[in-house]
Design an enzyme around this catalytic site. Sequence first.
Site, PDB file in Angstrom:
ATOM      1  CG  HIS A  73      -3.562   3.176  15.294  1.00 50.17           C
ATOM      2  ND1 HIS A  73      -2.532   2.368  14.874  1.00 50.17           N
ATOM      3  CD2 HIS A  73      -4.691   2.658  14.744  1.00 50.17           C
ATOM      4  CE1 HIS A  73      -3.018   1.405  14.112  1.00 50.17           C
ATOM      5  NE2 HIS A  73      -4.330   1.562  14.006  1.00 50.17           N
ATOM      6  CD  GLU A  75      -0.102   3.953  19.548  1.00 53.91           C
ATOM      7  OE1 GLU A  75      -1.285   4.069  19.188  1.00 53.91           O
ATOM      8  OE2 GLU A  75       0.538   2.900  19.414  1.00 53.91           O
ATOM      9  CB  CYS A 101       0.960  -0.291  14.496  1.00 50.31           C
ATOM     10  SG  CYS A 101       0.590   1.392  13.972  1.00 50.31           S
ATOM     11  CB  CYS A 104       1.815   4.364  16.193  1.00 51.36           C
ATOM     12  SG  CYS A 104       0.076   4.647  15.785  1.00 51.36           S
TER      13      CYS A 104
HETATM   14 ZN   LIG Z   1      -0.704   2.514  15.528  1.00 47.32          ZN
END
Ligand SMILES: [Zn+2]
Length: 147
Positions: A73, A75, A101, A104
């Site tokens: 992801h 981040e 999410c 993260c």
């Molecule tokens: Zn994430």
Amino acid sequence: MAKDRLSWQEYFMKLAKNVAMRGTCDRAYVGCVIVNEENRIVSTGYNGSIKGNPHCDEVGHTMRDGHCIATIHAEMNALLYCAKEGIKVNECICYVTHFPCLNCTKALIQAGIRKIYYNEAYRVDDYALELLDRNNIPYEKIEVDEL
Ligand SMILES: [Zn+2]
Ligand SMILES: [Zn+2]
């Protein structure tokens, strides 16, 4: 009449949206910009595979339980670049195109990120909200014009 000068929030969120366009997993184009206390960019990240590994836009997704597991992801990519290069993120601010999410969110809190700005409230996880509140990390939606 001259256009109003961009606020820092709009400036960094627009940058995050630009960063997102570099993503290689078309399941989500997410961009992240990590900024320090002096409003300087510390790191950026977008959704993609491990460096040097096949990307989803070349070989297709690797799906498990409805998620693409090939992708790191945005981040996490932004934080991991800092880990790799030894760049401090404690007390930095995170600008991210989509609300983070759960995983993260946990990583951002643990890395010392002190505020999160997001543009789209996409699948907001209740437990992520609980963790942000409990750890006194404010999160704020920033609206920006289309690029
Ligand atoms: Zn994430
Ligand atoms: Zn993918």
